[in-house]
Design a protein around this motif. Structure first.
Motif, mmCIF file in Angstrom:
data_model
loop_
_atom_site.group_PDB
_atom_site.id
_atom_site.type_symbol
_atom_site.label_atom_id
_atom_site.label_comp_id
_atom_site.label_asym_id
_atom_site.label_seq_id
_atom_site.Cartn_x
_atom_site.Cartn_y
_atom_site.Cartn_z
ATOM 1 N N PHE A 198 8.303 7.644 -33.034
ATOM 2 C CA PHE A 198 9.657 8.147 -32.851
ATOM 3 C C PHE A 198 9.756 9.078 -31.644
ATOM 4 C CE2 PHE A 198 10.341 6.763 -37.265
ATOM 5 C CZ PHE A 198 11.422 5.934 -36.986
ATOM 6 N N ILE A 199 8.674 9.815 -31.374
ATOM 7 C CA ILE A 199 8.699 10.640 -30.162
ATOM 8 C C ILE A 199 8.851 9.734 -28.939
ATOM 9 C CG2 ILE A 199 7.326 12.157 -28.695
ATOM 10 C CD1 ILE A 199 6.184 13.397 -31.243
ATOM 11 N N GLN A 216 3.727 7.042 -37.340
ATOM 12 C CA GLN A 216 5.136 6.866 -37.015
ATOM 13 C C GLN A 216 5.728 8.059 -36.271
ATOM 14 O OE1 GLN A 216 5.278 3.590 -37.163
ATOM 15 N NE2 GLN A 216 7.422 3.880 -37.624
ATOM 16 N N LEU A 217 5.118 9.236 -36.455
ATOM 17 C CA LEU A 217 5.601 10.420 -35.735
ATOM 18 C C LEU A 217 5.615 10.144 -34.235
ATOM 19 C CD1 LEU A 217 6.296 13.462 -35.530
ATOM 20 C CD2 LEU A 217 3.873 13.925 -35.529
ATOM 21 N N PHE A 243 1.767 -6.312 -46.612
ATOM 22 C CA PHE A 243 2.100 -6.220 -45.183
ATOM 23 C C PHE A 243 2.487 -7.596 -44.651
ATOM 24 C CE2 PHE A 243 1.062 -6.247 -40.706
ATOM 25 C CZ PHE A 243 1.451 -5.011 -40.252
ATOM 26 N N ILE A 279 -0.580 6.081 -42.169
ATOM 27 C CA ILE A 279 0.594 5.283 -41.775
ATOM 28 C C ILE A 279 1.692 6.200 -41.261
ATOM 29 C CG2 ILE A 279 2.500 3.848 -42.611
ATOM 30 C CD1 ILE A 279 0.657 2.774 -44.761
ATOM 31 N N ALA A 280 1.976 7.249 -42.040
ATOM 32 C CA ALA A 280 3.115 8.105 -41.722
ATOM 33 C C ALA A 280 2.871 8.908 -40.446
ATOM 34 C CB ALA A 280 3.412 9.033 -42.892
ATOM 35 N N ILE A 281 1.640 9.397 -40.256
ATOM 36 C CA ILE A 281 1.355 10.166 -39.044
ATOM 37 C C ILE A 281 1.577 9.293 -37.806
ATOM 38 C CG2 ILE A 281 -0.530 11.166 -37.695
ATOM 39 C CD1 ILE A 281 -1.602 12.407 -40.216
ATOM 40 N N ARG A 339 12.499 8.294 -28.798
ATOM 41 C CA ARG A 339 13.609 9.215 -28.582
ATOM 42 C C ARG A 339 13.511 10.066 -27.324
ATOM 43 N NH1 ARG A 339 17.578 10.223 -32.028
ATOM 44 N NH2 ARG A 339 17.826 8.589 -33.582
ATOM 45 N N PHE A 360 -4.547 3.249 -41.676
ATOM 46 C CA PHE A 360 -3.504 2.281 -41.368
ATOM 47 C C PHE A 360 -2.609 2.831 -40.268
ATOM 48 C CE2 PHE A 360 -0.892 -1.341 -42.710
ATOM 49 C CZ PHE A 360 -1.879 -2.175 -43.150
ATOM 50 N N TRP A 374 3.548 0.748 -36.620
ATOM 51 C CA TRP A 374 2.622 0.480 -37.729
ATOM 52 C C TRP A 374 2.264 -0.990 -37.849
ATOM 53 C CZ3 TRP A 374 4.938 -2.381 -41.741
ATOM 54 C CH2 TRP A 374 6.337 -2.335 -41.825
ATOM 55 N N ILE A 375 3.085 -1.877 -37.259
ATOM 56 C CA ILE A 375 2.721 -3.291 -37.310
ATOM 57 C C ILE A 375 1.433 -3.523 -36.527
ATOM 58 C CG2 ILE A 375 3.430 -5.591 -36.499
ATOM 59 C CD1 ILE A 375 6.139 -5.063 -37.584
ATOM 60 N N GLY A 417 -1.441 -2.408 -38.626
ATOM 61 C CA GLY A 417 -1.776 -3.435 -39.611
ATOM 62 C C GLY A 417 -2.541 -4.584 -38.974
ATOM 63 N N MET A 427 -1.732 6.126 -46.841
ATOM 64 C CA MET A 427 -0.330 6.485 -46.679
ATOM 65 C C MET A 427 -0.127 7.556 -45.638
ATOM 66 S SD MET A 427 1.421 6.234 -50.379
ATOM 67 C CE MET A 427 2.591 7.379 -49.792
ATOM 68 N N ILE A 428 -1.017 8.564 -45.634
ATOM 69 C CA ILE A 428 -0.841 9.640 -44.662
ATOM 70 C C ILE A 428 -1.086 9.116 -43.244
ATOM 71 C CG2 ILE A 428 -1.709 11.866 -43.902
ATOM 72 C CD1 ILE A 428 -2.247 12.528 -46.804
ATOM 73 N N LEU A 481 -5.432 16.092 -35.946
ATOM 74 C CA LEU A 481 -4.789 15.633 -37.177
ATOM 75 C C LEU A 481 -5.793 15.180 -38.233
ATOM 76 C CD1 LEU A 481 -1.801 13.790 -35.517
ATOM 77 C CD2 LEU A 481 -1.712 15.870 -36.865
ATOM 78 N N ILE A 516 4.929 11.429 -49.897
ATOM 79 C CA ILE A 516 3.902 12.403 -49.511
ATOM 80 C C ILE A 516 4.441 13.826 -49.640
ATOM 81 C CG2 ILE A 516 2.445 13.194 -47.614
ATOM 82 C CD1 ILE A 516 2.434 10.267 -46.630
#
Lengths: 342, 289
Positions: free
Chosen positions: A151-152, A147-148, B99, A143-145, A155, A84, A269-270, A273, A140-141, A126, B230
């Motif tokens: 944000f980079i 987002q890293l 979603f 998805i979260a990766i 920012r 995801f 992440w949208i 999806g 879940m992992i 990764l 996590i």
């Protein structure tokens, strides 16, 4: 077209041809004819798309997203890894290409190469973090990766353009010896994308026909049995993750150059999806399913955002309806009906 | 030094919201086997309901009514949309369903209440500072931490000592056996889903008092909550709470020294945890591996 057959499909088809061999040859001819029509339609697309209410860039976008969705499906539909977070590789490819054009050199092939390699390396590095996980945890992992990188991009704004996105670059004409192919023309860019699409499709088909591809399908079908047979399934999943990510990054580079712009939304992440729903909508058990999903989704999104402000709700409803009513996707439903008829 | 404390405390408050969200997500994840992408949506529902009801019920009434409203909507969603999907073992479908719901809820919130941020009025007495030196510790922030502590404690007692709680814990381990012992697992899963949404709604109301209300507030809080789970360990409720607090404080501290990295740092922590201890800080070995 036989190359597209997965392990289980091939076994089923083998049994079927033994049981009713007279029907096997026409079926093969039908498939070959279908392939010819399909590729002809793509090659001539700039000629007819405008007459049915589309525009060339829309066709290009479908092919670009098509590469990404077909690549995601290597992992999602064929290996059974619920990723995801594929927008991460897409976006890395896009930023890689955009920054190459902006800061390095105005060269389209170099931009494609750098973006693809950057996204591919990230996915390869990764991959080991998720390759031993399955199901919910895997999702879940990933998805979260994803987002890293989002944000980079948001920012680190003096390099990436931050929230406003990266602009100020454009795809450059390609010089091959004395010959110049000016991809700034939309139709010419479409053909460049079509070539990349064809290359990606050939790579994926060859992979799926190889022992590697058969092992992927076997992992999806019965992971535990493969483990008992001594197959290092984590390495195969890693390979699927890395290859899938690399090809998705290729799509990202082409997307950045299509709009001469990329933004953090390409990493969000949208978008991940959306890629997954495209695969499900078309049918993720079939090679071409995701492309059909992409065509429907992209056209629907294009249309809905022009007629209503609440297009997000409409897309959300589309998600809910697909999940509740068409979980096997369009091609999956057609295939099932075919089997019932036979 | 005071700046560091200020940022660390802000991070702790953020961490409290992450923890409440992660706790609800973890409950739904372990018993319903659903990755609830719409969890941020339930947070938004709780917050906006509280905002709408506050003029009639007062702040304290809204503080109760908002989360309850989110739980009721959660119950409806579970009954009509999620329940038909339990028979499909692939988590893909509930993930995509929720979603889609997340998109719908965010968009509908924007249509009903507007895209502009709205302020959530809290009683004046809570706005004043508790200490003159540590000016940033307002009564409201103390209240947020206090309520969260009470809720976490209450949840722990419920899971430990009540019949419902014991059934929920048993269900996460072996749902089939619980079912064959005569427990209505559909009801159990529905209540559990509503409980998770209640926690999300509570996080929404509490967050609204500090951050104000915006339609995307849910989607900006849900990702750190995934990270919290996590980091803490999938399948562990204690882990979800500590995971949330750890990443909140870490983000706060990072703000002091390197503000641009305050969002990315929580994902870096996650990567480090995944490399050094793949099952998470409090996760059980072998789960989901």
């Amino acid at each position: 077209m036989n190359a597209s057959m997965t392990g289980s499909d091939a076994a089923v088809a083998g049994e079927r041809s033994r049981a009713a061999s007279p029907t096997a040859a026409p079926r093969r001819n039908l498939r070959a004819a279908g392939a010819v029509v399909f590729w002809l339609a793509l090659v001539t697309l700039p000629l007819w798309l405008t007459h049915v209410g589309g525009y060339t860039a829309l066709g290009t976008k479908i092919l670009v997203y098509g590469i990404a969705a077909l690549a995601l499906n290597l992992l999602l539909g064929f290996t059974g890894g619920l990723s995801f977070g594929h927008a991460a590789w897409f976006g890395l490819g896009a930023y890689g290409a955009g920054m190459t054009l902006k800061y390095l050199a105005p060269s389209t092939p170099l931009a494609i190469l750098v973006g693809t390699v950057v996204g591919g390396i990230a996915a390869t590095v990764l991959g080991p973090l998720v390759m031993r996980r399955r199901g919910i945890y895997f999702a879940m992992i990933t998805i979260a990766i994803g987002q890293l990188f989002y944000f980079i991009a948001v920012r680190w704004n003096n390099v990436t353009g931050g929230e406003d996105g990266l602009a100020g670059f454009e795809r450059a004409p390609i010089h091959i010896g004395p010959w110049v192919y000016d991809v700034q023309n939309e139709t010419k860019y479409y053909y460049l994308v079509l070539v990349c699409f064809a290359v990606a499709v050939v790579i994926m088909k060859l992979l799926l026909a190889s022992p590697l591809g058969h092992t992927w399908v076997a992992i999806r079908e019965n992971r535990r049995r493969l483990q008992f047979l001594g197959v290092r399934i984590d390495l195969y999943i890693w390979a699927a993750f890395a290859i899938s990510g690399t090809l998705t990054a290729l799509a990202g580079t082409l997307n950045a150059m299509l709009f001469n712009f990329t933004s953090p939304q390409d990493l969000h992440w949208i978008l991940s999806g959306n890629f997954v729903i495209m695969c499900v909508l078309g049918g993720m058990r079939k090679f071409w399913g995701p492309l059909i999903g992409v065509a429907i989704f992209v056209v629907a999104q294009d249309y809905l955002s022009s007629v209503t402000d609440n297009w997000m709700t409409a897309i959300g409803m589309l998600f809910v309806l697909i999940v509740l009513l068409f979980p096997k996707g369009l091609l999956g439903m057609l295939g099932r009906r075919g089997k019932e008829a036979a | 030094m005071q700046l560091l404390l200020f940022n660390a405390f802000n991070g702790l408050i953020q961490g409290v919201f992450y923890a409440l969200m992660a706790l609800g997500l973890a409950l739904i994840l372990s018993l319903n086997s659903v990755i609830n992408m719409a969890h941020g949506g339930f947070l938004v529902i709780g917050a906006y309901l509280a905002y709408t009801l506050a003029p009639y019920l007062g702040f304290w009434g809204a503080l109760v009514a908002g989360p309850l409203g989110a739980a009721v909507i959660g119950l409806i969603v579970e009954r009509f949309l999620v329940r038909p999907l339990y028979k499909r073992p692939d988590p893909l479908y509930t993930l995509l369903l929720t979603f889609g719901l997340a998109l719908i809820i965010e968009d509908m919130t924007r249509t009903i209440w507007g895209a502009q941020g709205l302020p959530f009025q809290i009683p004046d007495i809570l706005n004043s500072s508790v200490s003159s030196v540590l000016f940033f510790i307002t009564g409201y922030r103390v209240l947020v931490v206090g309520i969260t502590l009470l809720v976490v404690l209450g949840l722990w007692l419920m899971l430990r000592y009540t019949r419902l709680g014991i059934r929920i814990r048993a269900g996460t381990l072996d749902l089939e056996t619980v079912s064959s012992l005569g427990v209505n697992i559909y009801l159990l899963r529905a209540l559990n889903f509503a409980l998770g949404c209640l926690l999300a709604g509570l996080a929404g109301v509490l967050a609204a008092g500090i951050l104000g209300l915006t339609p995307p507030m849910g989607s900006s809080l849900i990702m750190p909550s995934f990270v919290a789970i996590i980091v803490g360990g999938v399948g562990s409720l204690v882990g979800a709470v500590f995971g949330g607090l750890i990443i909140g404080v870490a983000a706060g501290i990072t703000t002091t020294y390197f503000p641009a990295a305050s969002d990315a740092v929580i994902y870096l922590i996650m990567l480090v945890v995944l490399v050094l201890r793949p099952r998470g800080l409090f996760g059980q070995e072998g789960l989901f591996e």
